[in-house]
Design an enzyme around this catalytic site. Structure first.
Site, short mmCIF file in Angstrom:
data_model
loop_
_atom_site.label_atom_id
_atom_site.label_comp_id
_atom_site.label_asym_id
_atom_site.label_seq_id
_atom_site.Cartn_x
_atom_site.Cartn_y
_atom_site.Cartn_z
N CYS A 58 0.84 -1.20 0.00
CA CYS A 58 0.00 0.00 0.00
C CYS A 58 0.88 1.26 0.00
CB CYS A 58 -0.91 -0.02 1.22
SG CYS A 58 -1.99 1.42 1.30
N CYS A 61 0.54 0.22 10.36
CA CYS A 61 0.12 -0.81 9.42
C CYS A 61 1.27 -1.54 8.74
CB CYS A 61 -0.80 -0.20 8.37
SG CYS A 61 -1.39 -1.43 7.19
N CYS A 103 0.36 4.83 6.97
CA CYS A 103 -0.24 4.66 8.30
C CYS A 103 0.79 3.96 9.20
CB CYS A 103 -1.50 3.81 8.19
SG CYS A 103 -2.63 4.41 6.91
N CYS A 140 -19.33 1.73 8.68
CA CYS A 140 -18.58 1.08 9.75
C CYS A 140 -17.34 1.96 9.95
CB CYS A 140 -18.20 -0.32 9.29
SG CYS A 140 -17.06 -1.16 10.39
N CYS A 144 -16.46 -9.49 5.43
CA CYS A 144 -15.80 -8.24 5.09
C CYS A 144 -14.58 -8.50 4.21
CB CYS A 144 -15.32 -7.51 6.34
SG CYS A 144 -16.62 -7.24 7.52
N CYS A 189 -19.48 -6.49 3.37
CA CYS A 189 -18.81 -5.25 3.77
C CYS A 189 -17.47 -5.18 3.04
CB CYS A 189 -18.60 -5.34 5.28
SG CYS A 189 -17.60 -4.03 5.98
N ARG A 216 -17.68 -2.87 17.94
CA ARG A 216 -16.92 -4.07 17.56
C ARG A 216 -15.56 -4.12 18.23
NH1 ARG A 216 -17.29 -4.88 11.59
NH2 ARG A 216 -19.27 -5.63 12.34
S1 SF4 Z 1 -4.11 1.02 6.98
FE1 SF4 Z 1 -2.49 -0.01 5.78
S2 SF4 Z 1 -3.57 -0.80 3.99
FE2 SF4 Z 1 -4.91 0.76 4.91
S3 SF4 Z 1 -4.39 2.66 3.89
FE3 SF4 Z 1 -3.07 2.58 5.70
S4 SF4 Z 1 -1.18 1.61 4.99
FE4 SF4 Z 1 -2.73 1.21 3.42
#
Ligand code: SF4
Length: 330
Positions: free
Chosen positions: A56, A63, A60, A192, A100, A132, A264
């Protein structure tokens, strides 16, 4: 306890007072609200499948799927539709009422992969499961296409407070999140949206995030409360484990200010004992994610059998499929 009117005008002081109240009073109040609005012996079981994993472009900090961090997560292109539908059938047979599908994308693009997601949504919907998706940012027309394919809910977490957002993510803004949620609502898909605690935020940030959710014109039908799952290789890997009482406080506060929503208990559950999870249910959590341990999910989750045993031990039962609109009385 009678159902109180849903409110959309909470102040930070009110929320902080609830969050900081003596723990047993807080849990008692949340349990009372829970019982007024929901059958307290039912827990919604949702199965989560990562349909496209890793790589990705977002950053974040929590993540393991962000391409820029060196984690153990194996990049996996979009799964074939038949594979996804086979997992959905298995989830249904194991007692799930919601399925999901998550893709590690910054945003949805109008390309062949999105056409395949549309086919997956149609297929899962035809099985009679609530379907979802969480696919990143969406435009209004993409939300509309998903709705027409039978999408029931779209997950788009706020993650944290607006004030703390830049500390955690720099590749998008808090307002981008709100914008996508607006498109989802406009298309008539249920929302959600929740967040994560343990990112280094203050209690005021937690409250601020809940306030954004609770003061939305319509409350999200589902509110995931996650504890940071510390993934090796991410900037937050060395943060301390979230204290269970903080999770309980957060869940209880969410239950009180978002009484009609499903609250949740999400990521971080694997690090909790049965007793700790029982506290979370007592505090008003009535939904969990389950999955095949380590195989489908990008952060580990307890296995389906363990979850069923846990519910049995606590005298809880899996909720039957939610009837659309039962939770949208706001
Ligand atoms: S949480 Fe992870 S998968 Fe989702 S947008 Fe952020 S970096 Fe990408």
């Amino acid at each position: 306890m009678k159902k109180q009117e849903l409110r959309h005008d909470w102040t930070k002081d009110e929320l902080l007072a609830i969050y900081n109240s003596p723990l047993l009073d807080l849990v008692y109040q949340a349990a009372s609200v829970h019982r007024a609005w929901h059958p307290a012996d039912e827990v919604q079981i949702s199965t989560l499948l990562s349909v496209k994993t890793g790589g990705c472009p977002e950053d974040c900090s929590y993540c393991g799927q962000a391409a820029r961090y060196h984690t153990d997560i194996k990049v996996q292109a979009l799964l074939p539709t038949e594979t996804v539908l086979a997992h959905a059938q298995k989830a249904k047979d194991a007692g799930s009422s919601r399925f999901c599908m998550a893709a590690a994308w910054r945003e949805v693009r109008d390309n062949r992969d999105f056409d395949r997601i549309i086919d997956m949504v149609k297929g899962v919907n035809e099985m009679g499961l609530e379907v979802c998706c969480t696919l990143g940012m969406l435009t209004e027309s993409q939300a509309q296409r998903l709705q027409e394919a039978g999408l029931y809910a779209y997950n788009h977490n706020l993650d944290t407070s607006e004030e703390f957002y830049d500390e955690i993510i720099s590749t998008r803004k808090f307002d981008n999140r709100l914008e996508t949620i607006k498109h989802v609502r406009k298309a008539g898909i249920t929302v959600c949206s929740g967040g994560i605690i343990g990112l280094g935020e203050s209690p005021t940030d937690r409250i601020s995030m809940l306030m954004t959710l609770a003061n939305m014109e319509k409350h999200p039908e589902s509110v995931p409360i996650n504890a940071l799952a510390r993934v090796a290789g991410t900037p937050l890997e060395n943060l301390p484990k979230v204290d269970v009482w903080e999770m309980v406080r957060m869940i209880a506060t969410a239950r009180i200010v978002l009484p009609s929503s499903m609250v949740r208990l999400s990521a971080g559950r694997i690090e909790m004992t049965e007793v700790e999870q029982a506290w979370c249910f007592m505090a008003g959590a009535n939904s969990i994610f389950t999955g095949e341990r380590q195989t489908l999910l990008v952060t580990p989750n307890p296995g389906v059998d363990e979850d069923m045993q846990l519910l049995k031990n606590l005298g809880l039962k899996p909720m039957k499929k939610e009837v659309k609109n039962t939770c949208s009385m706001n």
